[in-house]
Design a protein around this motif. Sequence first.
Motif, PDB file in Angstrom:
ATOM      1  N   ARG A  32       0.808  -1.211   0.000  1.00 51.62           N
ATOM      2  CA  ARG A  32       0.000   0.000   0.000  1.00 51.62           C
ATOM      3  C   ARG A  32       0.849   1.271   0.000  1.00 51.62           C
ATOM      4  O   ARG A  32       0.300   2.375  -0.109  1.00 51.62           O
ATOM      5  N   GLY A  33       2.202   1.108   0.104  1.00 52.69           N
ATOM      6  CA  GLY A  33       3.059   2.289   0.081  1.00 52.69           C
ATOM      7  C   GLY A  33       2.748   3.220   1.244  1.00 52.69           C
ATOM      8  O   GLY A  33       2.239   2.787   2.265  1.00 52.69           O
ATOM      9  N   PRO A  34       3.032   4.542   1.063  1.00 49.94           N
ATOM     10  CA  PRO A  34       3.654   5.123  -0.141  1.00 49.94           C
ATOM     11  C   PRO A  34       5.173   4.967  -0.185  1.00 49.94           C
ATOM     12  O   PRO A  34       5.781   5.182  -1.223  1.00 49.94           O
ATOM     13  N   ALA A  35       5.799   4.624   0.945  1.00 50.95           N
ATOM     14  CA  ALA A  35       7.259   4.504   0.945  1.00 50.95           C
ATOM     15  C   ALA A  35       7.690   3.296   0.112  1.00 50.95           C
ATOM     16  O   ALA A  35       6.994   2.279   0.054  1.00 50.95           O
ATOM     17  N   LEU A  36       8.846   3.423  -0.529  1.00 55.21           N
ATOM     18  CA  LEU A  36       9.418   2.336  -1.314  1.00 55.21           C
ATOM     19  C   LEU A  36      10.361   1.555  -0.408  1.00 55.21           C
ATOM     20  O   LEU A  36      11.395   2.076   0.020  1.00 55.21           O
ATOM     21  N   VAL A  37       9.995   0.323  -0.113  1.00 51.06           N
ATOM     22  CA  VAL A  37      10.779  -0.495   0.815  1.00 51.06           C
ATOM     23  C   VAL A  37      11.833  -1.259   0.023  1.00 51.06           C
ATOM     24  O   VAL A  37      11.511  -2.135  -0.778  1.00 51.06           O
ATOM     25  N   GLU A  38      13.102  -0.904   0.224  1.00 51.83           N
ATOM     26  CA  GLU A  38      14.198  -1.601  -0.430  1.00 51.83           C
ATOM     27  C   GLU A  38      15.444  -1.463   0.423  1.00 51.83           C
ATOM     28  O   GLU A  38      15.563  -0.544   1.235  1.00 51.83           O
ATOM     29  N   ASP A  39      16.356  -2.397   0.243  1.00 51.06           N
ATOM     30  CA  ASP A  39      17.619  -2.404   0.967  1.00 51.06           C
ATOM     31  C   ASP A  39      18.717  -2.004  -0.019  1.00 51.06           C
ATOM     32  O   ASP A  39      19.024  -2.739  -0.946  1.00 51.06           O
ATOM     33  N   LEU A  40      19.310  -0.821   0.191  1.00 55.51           N
ATOM     34  CA  LEU A  40      20.310  -0.320  -0.749  1.00 55.51           C
ATOM     35  C   LEU A  40      21.566  -1.179  -0.789  1.00 55.51           C
ATOM     36  O   LEU A  40      22.344  -1.091  -1.733  1.00 55.51           O
ATOM     37  N   LEU A  41      21.777  -1.987   0.235  1.00 54.19           N
ATOM     38  CA  LEU A  41      22.982  -2.809   0.294  1.00 54.19           C
ATOM     39  C   LEU A  41      22.759  -4.217  -0.259  1.00 54.19           C
ATOM     40  O   LEU A  41      23.685  -5.008  -0.292  1.00 54.19           O
ATOM     41  N   ASP A  42      21.543  -4.514  -0.692  1.00 49.35           N
ATOM     42  CA  ASP A  42      21.244  -5.863  -1.169  1.00 49.35           C
ATOM     43  C   ASP A  42      20.196  -5.781  -2.268  1.00 49.35           C
ATOM     44  O   ASP A  42      19.042  -5.411  -2.007  1.00 49.35           O
ATOM     45  N   ASP A  43      20.575  -6.132  -3.491  1.00 42.68           N
ATOM     46  CA  ASP A  43      19.640  -6.092  -4.618  1.00 42.68           C
ATOM     47  C   ASP A  43      18.692  -7.284  -4.637  1.00 42.68           C
ATOM     48  O   ASP A  43      17.749  -7.317  -5.427  1.00 42.68           O
ATOM     49  N   GLU A  44      18.923  -8.283  -3.767  1.00 44.21           N
ATOM     50  CA  GLU A  44      18.131  -9.506  -3.824  1.00 44.21           C
ATOM     51  C   GLU A  44      17.032  -9.560  -2.772  1.00 44.21           C
ATOM     52  O   GLU A  44      16.372 -10.575  -2.619  1.00 44.21           O
ATOM     53  N   THR A  45      16.836  -8.510  -2.005  1.00 44.83           N
ATOM     54  CA  THR A  45      15.822  -8.570  -0.957  1.00 44.83           C
ATOM     55  C   THR A  45      14.428  -8.497  -1.550  1.00 44.83           C
ATOM     56  O   THR A  45      14.225  -8.051  -2.680  1.00 44.83           O
ATOM     57  N   GLY A  46      13.449  -8.917  -0.761  1.00 46.95           N
ATOM     58  CA  GLY A  46      12.067  -8.864  -1.206  1.00 46.95           C
ATOM     59  C   GLY A  46      11.130  -9.177  -0.055  1.00 46.95           C
ATOM     60  O   GLY A  46      11.549  -9.555   1.034  1.00 46.95           O
ATOM     61  N   LEU A  47       9.854  -9.003  -0.309  1.00 46.16           N
ATOM     62  CA  LEU A  47       8.834  -9.267   0.693  1.00 46.16           C
ATOM     63  C   LEU A  47       8.579 -10.772   0.789  1.00 46.16           C
ATOM     64  O   LEU A  47       8.564 -11.478  -0.214  1.00 46.16           O
ATOM     65  N   THR A  48       8.382 -11.258   2.017  1.00 44.61           N
ATOM     66  CA  THR A  48       8.089 -12.664   2.256  1.00 44.61           C
ATOM     67  C   THR A  48       6.823 -12.768   3.104  1.00 44.61           C
ATOM     68  O   THR A  48       6.649 -12.002   4.055  1.00 44.61           O
ATOM     69  N   VAL A  49       5.934 -13.711   2.755  1.00 45.08           N
ATOM     70  CA  VAL A  49       4.768 -13.989   3.591  1.00 45.08           C
ATOM     71  C   VAL A  49       4.791 -15.465   3.965  1.00 45.08           C
ATOM     72  O   VAL A  49       5.256 -16.323   3.202  1.00 45.08           O
ATOM     73  N   LEU A  50       4.308 -15.748   5.169  1.00 47.93           N
ATOM     74  CA  LEU A  50       4.202 -17.115   5.674  1.00 47.93           C
ATOM     75  C   LEU A  50       2.745 -17.542   5.587  1.00 47.93           C
ATOM     76  O   LEU A  50       1.855 -16.857   6.106  1.00 47.93           O
ATOM     77  N   VAL A  51       2.495 -18.659   4.920  1.00 46.18           N
ATOM     78  CA  VAL A  51       1.140 -19.174   4.742  1.00 46.18           C
ATOM     79  C   VAL A  51       1.030 -20.501   5.477  1.00 46.18           C
ATOM     80  O   VAL A  51       1.771 -21.446   5.192  1.00 46.18           O
ATOM     81  N   LYS A  52       0.110 -20.563   6.444  1.00 47.00           N
ATOM     82  CA  LYS A  52      -0.183 -21.796   7.178  1.00 47.00           C
ATOM     83  C   LYS A  52      -1.591 -22.242   6.795  1.00 47.00           C
ATOM     84  O   LYS A  52      -2.580 -21.581   7.135  1.00 47.00           O
ATOM     85  N   LEU A  53      -1.686 -23.340   6.061  1.00 43.09           N
ATOM     86  CA  LEU A  53      -2.987 -23.863   5.666  1.00 43.09           C
ATOM     87  C   LEU A  53      -3.718 -24.424   6.884  1.00 43.09           C
ATOM     88  O   LEU A  53      -3.096 -24.732   7.904  1.00 43.09           O
ATOM     89  N   PRO A  54      -5.032 -24.552   6.811  1.00 47.46           N
ATOM     90  CA  PRO A  54      -5.787 -25.088   7.957  1.00 47.46           C
ATOM     91  C   PRO A  54      -5.258 -26.455   8.377  1.00 47.46           C
ATOM     92  O   PRO A  54      -4.939 -27.299   7.523  1.00 47.46           O
ATOM     93  N   PRO A  55      -5.157 -26.722   9.681  1.00 42.84           N
ATOM     94  CA  PRO A  55      -4.699 -28.036  10.152  1.00 42.84           C
ATOM     95  C   PRO A  55      -5.577 -29.154   9.601  1.00 42.84           C
ATOM     96  O   PRO A  55      -6.795 -29.006   9.439  1.00 42.84           O
ATOM     97  N   ASP A 113      11.524  -7.148  -4.956  1.00 45.96           N
ATOM     98  CA  ASP A 113      11.397  -5.714  -5.235  1.00 45.96           C
ATOM     99  C   ASP A 113       9.958  -5.217  -5.097  1.00 45.96           C
ATOM    100  O   ASP A 113       9.324  -4.806  -6.081  1.00 45.96           O
ATOM    101  N   PRO A 114       9.377  -5.270  -3.901  1.00 45.36           N
ATOM    102  CA  PRO A 114       8.011  -4.761  -3.741  1.00 45.36           C
ATOM    103  C   PRO A 114       7.939  -3.268  -4.040  1.00 45.36           C
ATOM    104  O   PRO A 114       8.851  -2.511  -3.714  1.00 45.36           O
ATOM    105  N   ALA A 115       6.863  -2.849  -4.683  1.00 37.54           N
ATOM    106  CA  ALA A 115       6.672  -1.442  -5.044  1.00 37.54           C
ATOM    107  C   ALA A 115       5.258  -1.025  -4.688  1.00 37.54           C
ATOM    108  O   ALA A 115       4.329  -1.839  -4.757  1.00 37.54           O
TER     109      ALA A 115
END
Length: 497
Positions: free
Chosen positions: A333-356, A392-394
Amino acid sequence: MARRSWVRAVATAVGALALMAGLFGTGPARADAADGARGMTVRFVEHELFIGTEPANVFVAYRWKVAGEGAAHHVHLTVDLSGVADFAEPAPSEHCEGDLCTLDLASATSDYHAITLVPKPGAAIGSSGTLTVSGTASDATVTGDQVTLTNGKTQLKVSESAEQMDQVPGDMLTFPLDVWNTGQLPAAQGVELRIDTTAGLHLQGSWGNCRDVSASSRGGHIVHETLCDFPTPVEPGRQYALSSPLRVKVGDEALHDKIYYVVTPLSDAAPANGPGTPLTLVPDGATPSDGNHEPSFTTYVDSVNHADFAVTGDTATGRRGGHATLHVTVVDRGPALVEDLLDDETGLTVLVKLPPGTKATKIPRDCYPPGTDGSYHGPRLGWTTYECYFGDPAPGDRHLLSFTFAIGPRTPAVSTGQIQTQEFFEGFDPDASNDSAPLTLRLTQDGSVSGGPASGSWPPAGTGLGGGWTTWAAGALLLAGGVAVALFRRSRGGNRP
């Protein structure tokens, strides 16, 4: 008869010799002709060098390469220094005689060599000349090269700026900039200043000697690039200041940002630029003794994070022994651009736990079992928990994830999992209210199977999943036994006369 056999044997031997001659050649003359056509190139690594600078000596490196397969032999390479002998000479450690430095190689394919030159005492600053490299080989034609060497150099430096912390959108930053020359030669035609900024920083102003150019080739998260040309000569031992400091506004996209500037000598006349009053360089005293020792500098600017990532969950219905699908979304949802200037390979991660009580039978492409990453090559289906990656989330990005899963025989009537964003650096999302959402499975009222395997069988047919339930195992054994009996009977029948 014996004589005829002897004549036939001699003819056979002669034929064999003729065949071998045709295959392997009749002598060295033909091989030499083929080898003589081979080419060998010798090239200087750099084609413009300077001596008498920091440090005073210079390394003159050259590489050679033989075309095609195989080596060139009896190679003799020569670097001719006569064109620079007025102001440069080989270091005492070099194997040189007079103005010639040689290198002999029994064979050569691809490699390099370097010689060290030092300035002659009292040599005139600004003297310039050409070095050449040439060579011969017994079985190859050698093509040489040349390089220009100058006594003295222009060595430009720029001032440093302190890091800027805890900025907020709308802040205005000021960067005074000084340029000086620690070399022996002036930047006679002036200098060019390049200013690079990341997405959250916006250079303010328009000047007659500056222009915006494409930053597509810059990399390193740079999105804005400005070039300013100053036709003012920058003399050795002198410092110059910008007629007005650079002003940079912190934008809504700001989080982790940087401004980078570098100054280089102008080699041609300054090109036409945009409208506005030109920036100028103003003499500002002598060269500082303890300033920056590079022609470039990077200032990092960190802002208070106001980025927001949001996830939405889903509810599905199904029956034991059947399948169901959950659809979830991940939104930047922004508006800030989330990035790591020291690492070009970073990105957003989500954890998905399906119903037991469920196991995945179809998952999105960039999702993997937990604790692994994109290099994981094991089985990806049959798990209940996954990590999903977005590079690279934007701001404005929206990702839809769909998970299809098999419902086990002991799944509760209401079973709830979760989707959760994960931080890739501290405080990357200050609003935690929408960082997780439930993933709910509701079984139909009777909980029975409709149109699938018998109630209680697991896993469902076609899932490819391993089981462990007694009913499924017993069925598998009965099936295996039936196949074995059929095969035994076929075997016995096939052996009858």
